[in-house]
Design an enzyme around this catalytic site. Structure first.
Site, short mmCIF file in Angstrom:
data_model
loop_
_atom_site.label_atom_id
_atom_site.label_comp_id
_atom_site.label_asym_id
_atom_site.label_seq_id
_atom_site.Cartn_x
_atom_site.Cartn_y
_atom_site.Cartn_z
N TYR A 22 41.44 30.44 39.45
CA TYR A 22 42.57 30.99 38.70
C TYR A 22 43.67 29.97 38.48
CZ TYR A 22 41.04 35.82 38.33
OH TYR A 22 40.37 36.97 37.96
N VAL A 57 48.78 35.73 37.17
CA VAL A 57 48.76 34.39 36.59
C VAL A 57 47.86 34.29 35.36
CG1 VAL A 57 46.83 33.53 38.00
CG2 VAL A 57 48.60 31.94 37.20
N GLY A 82 41.60 29.74 43.94
CA GLY A 82 40.29 29.40 43.40
C GLY A 82 40.40 28.91 41.96
N HIS A 129 50.58 50.63 31.96
CA HIS A 129 49.33 49.93 31.68
C HIS A 129 48.93 50.14 30.22
CE1 HIS A 129 45.17 48.65 31.95
NE2 HIS A 129 45.37 48.24 33.19
N PRO A 130 48.55 49.08 29.51
CA PRO A 130 48.24 49.21 28.08
C PRO A 130 46.97 50.01 27.80
CG PRO A 130 47.63 47.02 28.87
CD PRO A 130 48.39 47.68 29.98
N GLY A 131 46.12 50.16 28.78
CA GLY A 131 44.88 50.89 28.55
C GLY A 131 44.97 52.39 28.71
N TYR A 132 46.13 52.89 29.23
CA TYR A 132 46.20 54.32 29.56
C TYR A 132 47.50 54.98 29.12
CZ TYR A 132 42.35 52.84 32.55
OH TYR A 132 41.18 52.30 33.01
N GLU A 179 46.91 48.00 43.18
CA GLU A 179 47.37 48.75 42.01
C GLU A 179 47.32 50.25 42.28
OE1 GLU A 179 46.69 47.63 37.63
OE2 GLU A 179 45.14 49.13 38.01
#
Length: 424
Positions: free
Chosen positions: A196, A282, A194, A303-306, A373
């Site tokens: 992306y 991507v 789509g 993961h950078p958020g956790y 994930e």
């Protein structure tokens, strides 16, 4: 608390690890068994969980049945022989006694044959059961691993002795030179469906400047719009293969099917075309070096958020009915689904397992909290990565720099999800 099952073939490796090459298998009475923090280390796989002990004693019930059938068979044969003798000595032809004994002999012969058949079958079954695996579901508790220590310094190794790759923990020239001698090929899968496809140009151009520079790299691009793939100049020994796939009107469905696509690609091509494989999102961009320091048997990225969050607050799938379920008291790190990599055979096992678990959930109309994930995090909980990439290898452009992250190598770009996704 961790509860998992360890494959029987890894038991010897486990015993060697804890008993200093003592090849005697653990027994159920081993005093170390209840209190071990089980870590199984092998060149093929690293799995955490309770040990599996082999029960070498045959079942008492099976033994009794075997003895009974054996006795019944012998008795039947004895009666047959005895009846034949009686018939020969004491009876006259065509007498009622002769007919009765003939019928009795026939019945006993049938019973003896069935008994003997049962004896052979159950005897074989009991031999098989003698080596049947008996699993002990021990629950082991351990503290959540830290990424940053109390002194504010980054932690360079996991509790299972896998390196966590940070800036300053490796010599880039040395490690690249080691892997270049092996003449390896690194396959890299990317999905751009789509809208992306608009991220492809930045992804490919930044990859050519930073991603495994000087190595043989083969990009495999899955897209529903091959005509939208931009022209990007690739370096020497680097190539791009475009694979057309169907469109979807749900971004969740696109995400859910990535493991299946990766599994099939490995089966059909990569098993013969590559040594390592990475699957990357991507909608990202490379900002710094990504080289051979990231290679290993099975690779996950924090993961950078956790990376400084308590595991009780991780966005794991918490519904027990899902195959991706992880209890609140379990978990090491929260791994980002934007990056998975490793040796082709190990990534294949991860993709295949996640795809199977996704299919089981789908059959029950369950969709895990964060699709593939969530299943990847479940897989990594019980199949520990051999190398863990720090958040340097998966950042988010909207996040400010932190003291721990000295360099940003790969980052998810800022985007308007409503504008690029086919559905909310």
């Amino acid at each position: 608390m961790v509860s998992c099952l360890v494959e029987l073939q890894e038991l010897t490796v486990l015993t060697k690890h804890f008993c200093r090459h003592n090849k005697t298998p653990l027994s159920p009475s081993c005093p170390l068994l209840p209190c071990m923090h089980i870590i199984i280390w092998s060149t093929d796989r690293l799995t955490v969980g309770p040990p599996m002990i082999t029960d070498t004693k045959p079942k008492a019930g099976i033994m009794k049945v075997n003895f009974f059938l054996f006795f019944l068979a012998l008795t039947g044969f004895s009666l047959i022989g005895h009846s034949v003798l009686r018939v020969t000595k004491d009876t006259k032809p065509n007498s009622e006694m002769m007919k009765f004994l003939q019928n009795a002999n026939t019945l006993l012969l049938v019973v003896a044959f069935v008994s003997l058949t049962g004896l052979i079958f159950l005897g074989y079954s009991s031999t098989s059961l003698r080596y049947k695996e008996k699993r002990f579901c021990l629950k082991l508790s351990y503290k959540q691993p830290s990424v940053v220590g109390p002194d504010g310094k980054v932690v360079p190794v996991t509790p299972w002795l896998s390196p966590i790759v940070w800036e300053g923990t490796f010599d880039p020239l040395l490690i690249d030179s080691i892997y270049r001698q092996q003449n390896i090929t690194i396959a890299t899968t990317v999905f751009a469906l789509g809208k992306y496809t608009q991220f492809l140009k930045d992804f490919l151009e930044s990859a050519e400047q930073n991603y495994f520079v000087g190595f043989r790299v083969h990009y495999y691009l899955f897209t529903d719009q091959p005509e939208q793939v931009p022209e990007v100049k690739l370096g020497e020994e680097r190539q791009l293969t475009v694979l057309k796939v169907p469109s979807s009107n749900r971004w969740q469905e696109i995400t859910l099917r990535r493991m299946e696509k990766l599994e099939k690609l490995i089966e059909s091509r990569l098993v013969n075309e590559a040594d390592y494989v990475f699957s990357l999102d991507v909608d990202t961009k490379f900002y710094g070096r990504w080289g051979a320091e990231s290679l290993g048997r099975l690779i996950g990225v924090i993961h950078p958020g956790y990376y400084q969050t308590a595991r009780e607050q991780f966005p794991y799938e918490r519904r027990p009915e899902s195959q991706a379920f992880i209890p609140y008291a379990e978990g090491d790190y929260y791994y980002g689904g934007a990056v998975i990599g490793g040796l082709v055979k190990d990534v294949y096992e991860a993709a295949k397992t996640c795809r199977e678990q996704l299919d089981i959930d789908a059959a029950k109309s369950i969709e895990a909290a964060w699709q593939e994930e969530s299943h990847l995090n479940k897989y990594f909980l019980y199949n520990k990565p051999s190398k863990v990439l720090s958040p340097e290898y998966l950042w988010q452009d909207f996040k400010p720099h932190t003291n721990e992250v000295k360099i940003i190598r790969f980052s998810q770009v800022i985007k308007n999800y409503a504008a690029v996704r086919p559905n909310p």
